[in-house]
Design an enzyme around this catalytic site. Sequence first.
Site, PDB file in Angstrom:
ATOM      1  N   HIS A 139       0.857  -1.001  -0.037  1.00  0.00           N
ATOM      2  CA  HIS A 139      -0.091  -0.206   0.230  1.00  0.00           C
ATOM      3  C   HIS A 139       1.288   1.472   0.382  1.00  0.00           C
ATOM      4  O   HIS A 139       2.227   1.512   0.389  1.00  0.00           O
ATOM      5  CB  HIS A 139      -0.984  -0.262   1.595  1.00  0.00           C
ATOM      6  CG  HIS A 139      -2.111  -0.418   1.433  1.00  0.00           C
ATOM      7  ND1 HIS A 139      -1.894  -2.188   1.424  1.00  0.00           N
ATOM      8  CD2 HIS A 139      -3.234  -0.226   0.829  1.00  0.00           C
ATOM      9  CE1 HIS A 139      -2.930  -2.725   1.243  1.00  0.00           C
ATOM     10  NE2 HIS A 139      -4.224  -1.740   0.656  1.00  0.00           N
ATOM     11  N   LYS A 143      -1.290   4.710   4.415  1.00  0.00           N
ATOM     12  CA  LYS A 143      -1.450   3.894   5.304  1.00  0.00           C
ATOM     13  C   LYS A 143      -1.463   3.304   6.740  1.00  0.00           C
ATOM     14  O   LYS A 143      -0.064   3.684   7.150  1.00  0.00           O
ATOM     15  CB  LYS A 143      -2.096   2.874   4.521  1.00  0.00           C
ATOM     16  CG  LYS A 143      -2.964   1.907   4.996  1.00  0.00           C
ATOM     17  CD  LYS A 143      -2.951   0.476   4.371  1.00  0.00           C
ATOM     18  CE  LYS A 143      -3.580  -0.688   4.634  1.00  0.00           C
ATOM     19  NZ  LYS A 143      -5.322   0.281   5.097  1.00  0.00           N
TER      20      LYS A 143
END
Length: 249
Positions: A139, A143
């Site tokens: 990601h 995040k």
Amino acid sequence: MGSTAAQMVIDNADFDLVGVYDARSKDQNLGEDARFSGQDVPAFHDLTTIKTDATVWIDFTIPTAVYENAKFAINHGISPVIGTTGMTDEQVADLQKLAKAKQVGGLIAPNFGISAVLLMQFAQQAAKYFPDVEIIEMHHDDKIDSPSGTAISTAKKIAEVRKPKQQGNPDATETLPGARGAEYEGMRIHAVRLPGLVAHEEVMFGSPGEGLTIRQDSFDRISFMTGVKVAVGKINQYHELMIGLENLL
Ligand SMILES: NC(=O)C1=CN([C@@H]2O[C@H](COP(=O)(O)OP(=O)(O)OC[C@H]3O[C@@H](n4cnc5c(N)ncnc54)[C@H](OP(=O)(O)O)[C@@H]3O)[C@@H](O)[C@H]2O)C=CC1
Ligand SMILES: O=C(O)C1=N[C@H](C(=O)O)C[C@H](O)C1
């Protein structure tokens, strides 16, 4: 994700955006945000001041806010469509109980992208034959939670069908703590965070002499809107809080 979802609702002739909520913004109206100039949609900053005739609550917030938000929605008869990850199993069970008591439909989907829903289904199918598996989720570096909700959900789905197994060498040691990643029922989950990434997952299966890798990529946040659109359109037909977009496809 909040602004991507707001734009999706605005662009869809079947939906009407009747309010937005962000605890930390100071705007009184969505139209004050340059990205939404021309829109006249009230903005709320505190759950206690929200007055709305909304029928659906879309939640892409943070792990520490989503439980109270969802409780508020269900208690007011508003169907929650939740993408926010990081709730505990106990919180999810509590919300399911509340939704059942109030007869309010809702959905928690760890991933609204069709590629991720299919990856989870394919991985579950493969795990029947390949019990040795490692999950690698990748990601963007903003995040907050790890591993991703999608990775946890993938591991749970695999665990439903996989013969219980402690993978790898029982005498293995970690020279650097954490080198083998997080552990879920003997499976390892690795979380990569890098600028430039959006949301990606690989599930790797290994067996003597062969391997199988299943991968999905969200290259753009628009990928999640397909599922959010489906959920918003259907969720008022239900009277329970479901987990996973596959319930509505
Ligand atoms: N299920 C799915 O398909 C997907 C799920 N996600 C999940 O959605 C969540 C949001 O992701 P993303 O948009 O990238 O994260 P961001 O950090 O960009 O956005 C979170 C938003 O929540 C707002 N916020 C902070 N505190 C509160 C509060 N108490 N109440 C209401 N809003 C609050 C923040 O406001 P401010 O900016 O003012 O701080 C911010 O606008 C994450 O859990 C992520 O994992 C993401 C993509 C897809
Ligand atoms: O934070 C994100 O970006 C995403 N979060 C969800 C998750 O934790 O699985 C879904 C998707 O991976 C994007």
